[in-house]
Design a protein around this motif. Structure first.
Motif, short mmCIF file in Angstrom:
data_model
loop_
_atom_site.label_atom_id
_atom_site.label_comp_id
_atom_site.label_asym_id
_atom_site.label_seq_id
_atom_site.Cartn_x
_atom_site.Cartn_y
_atom_site.Cartn_z
N ASN A 129 15.80 1.04 27.34
CA ASN A 129 17.00 1.85 27.52
C ASN A 129 17.64 2.27 26.20
O ASN A 129 18.52 3.13 26.20
N LEU A 130 17.22 1.63 25.12
CA LEU A 130 17.79 1.99 23.82
C LEU A 130 16.85 2.94 23.09
O LEU A 130 15.64 2.85 23.22
N ASP A 131 17.45 3.86 22.33
CA ASP A 131 16.66 4.78 21.52
C ASP A 131 16.73 4.30 20.08
O ASP A 131 17.72 4.51 19.39
N LEU A 132 15.69 3.60 19.64
CA LEU A 132 15.72 2.95 18.32
C LEU A 132 14.88 3.75 17.32
O LEU A 132 13.98 3.22 16.67
N ARG A 133 15.18 5.03 17.20
CA ARG A 133 14.30 5.90 16.43
C ARG A 133 14.49 5.83 14.92
O ARG A 133 13.61 6.21 14.17
N GLU A 134 15.67 5.37 14.47
CA GLU A 134 15.97 5.50 13.04
C GLU A 134 15.55 4.26 12.24
O GLU A 134 15.72 3.13 12.69
N LEU A 135 15.00 4.50 11.06
CA LEU A 135 14.65 3.43 10.13
C LEU A 135 15.20 3.79 8.75
O LEU A 135 14.71 4.72 8.10
N SER A 136 16.23 3.07 8.32
CA SER A 136 16.81 3.29 6.99
C SER A 136 16.19 2.29 6.04
O SER A 136 16.54 1.11 6.05
N MET A 137 15.23 2.74 5.27
CA MET A 137 14.59 1.82 4.31
C MET A 137 14.03 2.60 3.14
O MET A 137 13.62 3.74 3.27
N GLY A 138 14.07 1.96 1.97
CA GLY A 138 13.60 2.60 0.75
C GLY A 138 14.77 2.94 -0.15
O GLY A 138 15.76 3.51 0.30
N MET A 139 14.66 2.55 -1.43
CA MET A 139 15.65 2.87 -2.44
C MET A 139 14.90 3.56 -3.59
O MET A 139 13.75 3.95 -3.42
N SER A 140 15.54 3.72 -4.75
CA SER A 140 14.88 4.48 -5.83
C SER A 140 13.48 3.95 -6.15
O SER A 140 12.55 4.73 -6.38
N GLY A 141 13.35 2.63 -6.15
CA GLY A 141 12.08 2.04 -6.58
C GLY A 141 11.00 2.01 -5.52
O GLY A 141 9.82 1.80 -5.84
N ASP A 142 11.35 2.23 -4.26
CA ASP A 142 10.33 2.03 -3.22
C ASP A 142 10.46 2.99 -2.02
O ASP A 142 9.92 2.72 -0.96
N TYR A 143 11.12 4.13 -2.25
CA TYR A 143 11.25 5.05 -1.10
C TYR A 143 9.90 5.64 -0.70
O TYR A 143 9.69 6.00 0.45
N ARG A 144 8.99 5.72 -1.67
CA ARG A 144 7.66 6.25 -1.36
C ARG A 144 6.98 5.38 -0.29
O ARG A 144 6.49 5.88 0.73
N GLU A 145 6.99 4.08 -0.53
CA GLU A 145 6.37 3.13 0.41
C GLU A 145 7.09 3.18 1.76
O GLU A 145 6.47 3.09 2.81
N ALA A 146 8.41 3.30 1.69
CA ALA A 146 9.19 3.32 2.93
C ALA A 146 8.87 4.55 3.79
O ALA A 146 8.72 4.45 5.01
#
Ligand SMILES: *Cc1c(COP(=O)(O)O)cnc(C)c1O
Length: 246
Positions: A208-225
């Motif tokens: 019943n929940l829409d869990l679509r968002e993932l906030s992850m990655g900062m300057s050093g690792d946004y590529r991997e995120a």
């Protein structure tokens, strides 16, 4: 306030270049893994600078801004209002929100990335019923069992999601996570992968929940995120290159 805040034509040009470089790189990484560039939102983290430079970043095109301390967010939101930028800037609270700061913070933000306890969720519920619409929030997830890290473990998340139906003044629509400090790129990617897998598992458990968002990655690792499915990256340092001392 002792944050850097000497806004001038030189800083405006530097910030514009930084923004365009980061935006292009985020788009490039997204395309490399077969994702649409628009599927990754860049939250410009302004905690290193004062309100004038923050506004220059917004004017360069970064309309989603993140702060990790409520007082700094209040101050900048106020400043933006005075500069008549409040209609197009969206504030993201990305750090721990103390319960006694909820009342003043909620009306100012578009999203909370760092919901880290059931107690905070319940306090927000009480306060948030005064808002016009439910506030989008992410649960801060810690999949590494690293005691020094903030965020909730799997069982605390489950306990909270079990009560999501009662919390109708917030909309839980995903997760936020940070990689372990000084993790290598490969380690960071593995941690982001575990976050995505945990999200997929929760999405199955809570259809019943829409869990679509993932906030992850900062300057050093946004590529991997981004490779692991981040829909929001929180970028600070890379956007202030040449502006901050050192
Ligand atoms: C400071 C901060 C960021 C940005 O980190 P950079 O390494 O400067 O890009 C992202 N998320 C949170 C929660 C932060 O506190």
């Amino acid at each position: 306030m002792c944050l850097v805040d000497d806004a001038n034509d030189r800083t405006a040009a530097l910030i514009r270049d930084n923004w365009q470089r980061v935006r292009a790189h985020v788009a490039e990484v997204a395309e490399q893994v077969g994702r649409a560039p628009e599927s990754v939102k860049i939250i410009g983290v302004s905690k290193y600078v004062g309100p004038k430079l923050t506004l220059q970043l917004a004017q360069a095109g970064c309309s989603h801004l993140g702060e990790n301390r409520p007082q700094a967010l209040w101050q900048k939101a106020q400043w933006n209002t005075e500069a008549r930028a409040d209609s197009w800037v969206q504030w993201h609270m990305i750090g721990h929100l103390q319960r006694n700061k909820i009342r003043r913070t909620l009306p100012l933000i578009a999203r909370l990335h760092s919901l880290d306890s059931l107690r905070l969720a319940q306090a927000m519920q009480a306060e948030g019923s005064k808002l016009e619409r439910p506030l989008p929030v992410l649960l801060e997830l810690n999949v590494t069992r690293d005691e020094s890290k903030t965020g909730m473990g799997i069982s605390a998340v489950r306990e909270l999601l079990d009560r999501a139906g009662d919390l109708d003044s917030i909309t839980i629509d995903g997760f936020m996570a940070m990689s372990t400090h000084q993790a290598s790129a490969a380690e960071a990617r593995r941690e982001f992968c575990r976050v995505r897998e945990a999200r997929d598992q929760f999405a199955q458990e809570y259809p019943n929940l829409d869990l679509r968002e993932l906030s992850m990655g900062m300057s050093g690792d946004y590529r991997e995120a981004i490779m692991e499915g981040a829909t929001m990256v929180r970028v600070g340092t890379s956007l202030w290159k040449g502006v901050l001392p050192g």
